[in-house]
Design an enzyme around this catalytic site. Structure first.
Site, PDB file in Angstrom:
ATOM      1  N   HIS A 164       5.437  -3.015  -6.990  1.00  0.00           N
ATOM      2  CA  HIS A 164       6.411  -2.819  -5.771  1.00  0.00           C
ATOM      3  C   HIS A 164       7.858  -3.026  -6.697  1.00  0.00           C
ATOM      4  O   HIS A 164       8.781  -2.031  -6.328  1.00  0.00           O
ATOM      5  CB  HIS A 164       6.471  -3.986  -4.942  1.00  0.00           C
TER       6      HIS A 164
ATOM      7  N   SER B 154       2.260   1.946  -2.268  1.00  0.00           N
ATOM      8  CA  SER B 154       3.500   1.311  -2.141  1.00  0.00           C
ATOM      9  C   SER B 154       4.612   1.149  -3.369  1.00  0.00           C
ATOM     10  O   SER B 154       5.558   1.103  -2.982  1.00  0.00           O
ATOM     11  CB  SER B 154       2.728  -0.432  -2.047  1.00  0.00           C
TER      12      SER B 154
END
Length: 280
Positions: free
Chosen positions: A225, A178
């Protein structure tokens, strides 16, 4: 005004579709108005030959790198299963050797974990969601910027995601692609700010939705992230020589390459000093 593909060429003509300024080499005469090559669907004049040769030799089509990255992630997950993992929880020797964590890992000099963790996933759902998003956003971005730039962007974003994870959650075990995927979103945001709508103008909206999900769903690496997003955006800015040229059509040059390397090295240094601070 200056041509968006050739920033050193002054012009008084704009694309009738998107409004970007274009020089004579970039003008494509459409039935209604004059358009830029991107909105005309083909390159114009000498740019047609240059673009065709460059893409055939280096960039290519078919999102080959994106497909290869997805295949590699799936392969690693299958190895984890063969080593005793379940569909809901990953374990095994490869997981132990590749996952991102400090005690007994990074503090022992195992810095490869900063990138190998991006190829591990905690469950089949984790893998499936990440690979779906990687295909959805990775394929158009790769086809826009080319294989070489896309691969470099992915690696640097993965490193930045690991650095962010260490800053926000240094005691957690972190895995997943991610961080690198958010890097692609960050790069797409920069491209769309330059009016190259690789995600149909939805990059900012996708980032906003994913940021909400990041905070709403438990056990998601917020730092990974955030770090990946920042790393991807900075990498794309570097490839555009920090706004001096277009990120897709312009050449990154020495400044662009050095800037991209600097983002990657900076991410590693952030991780290094974070680990040193934890073990001091």
């Amino acid at each position: 005004m200056y041509c968006y593909r050739h920033p050193n060429r002054e012009t008084g003509v704009s694309c009738s579709e998107c409004g970007r300024p274009i020089c004579p080499d970039c003008m494509v005469y459409a039935p209604v108005g004059i358009r830029c090559p991107e909105h005309a669907g083909r390159a114009a004049g000498s740019a047609r030959v240059t673009t065709g040769v460059r893409r055939a030799a280096f960039e290519g089509t078919g999102a080959l790198v994106t497909k290869s990255l997805i295949a590699l992630n799936v392969l690693v997950y299958l190895v984890n299963l063969a080593q005793g993992s379940s569909l809901s929880q990953t374990s095994g020797s490869l997981f132990v050797k590749w996952a991102l964590y400090v005690p007994g890992g990074l503090d022992q000099g195992e810095w490869w974990r900063l990138i190998t963790a991006a190829f591990l996933h905690g469950s089949i759902i984790h893998l499936g969601m990440n690979m779906f998003v990687l295909w959805f956003i990775g394929a158009p971005v790769e086809q826009a910027i080319g294989r070489g730039r896309f691969l470099a962007l992915y690696v640097v974003s993965g490193l930045a995601g690991s650095a962010g994870a260490l800053l926000f959650s240094p005691n957690a075990i972190t895995v997943g692609a991610s961080g690198a995927i958010f890097g692609i979103l960050g790069a797409a945001l920069v491209l769309e700010a330059q009016r190259s709508y690789v995600l149909g103008g939805q990059a900012l909206g996708l980032i906003a939705v994913n940021r909400v999900l990041t905070f709403a769903i438990p056990n998601i690496s917020v730092g990974g992230h955030v770090g990946g997003l920042a790393g991807g955006a900075l990498s794309m800015l570097a490839l555009s020589r920090f706004g001096r040229t277009h990120a897709i059509y312009g050449r990154p040059g020495l400044l662009g390459v050095a800037g991209l390397v600097a983002v990657g090295v900076g991410a590693v240094l952030v991780a290094y000093f974070r680990v040193q601070g934890l073990t001091a």
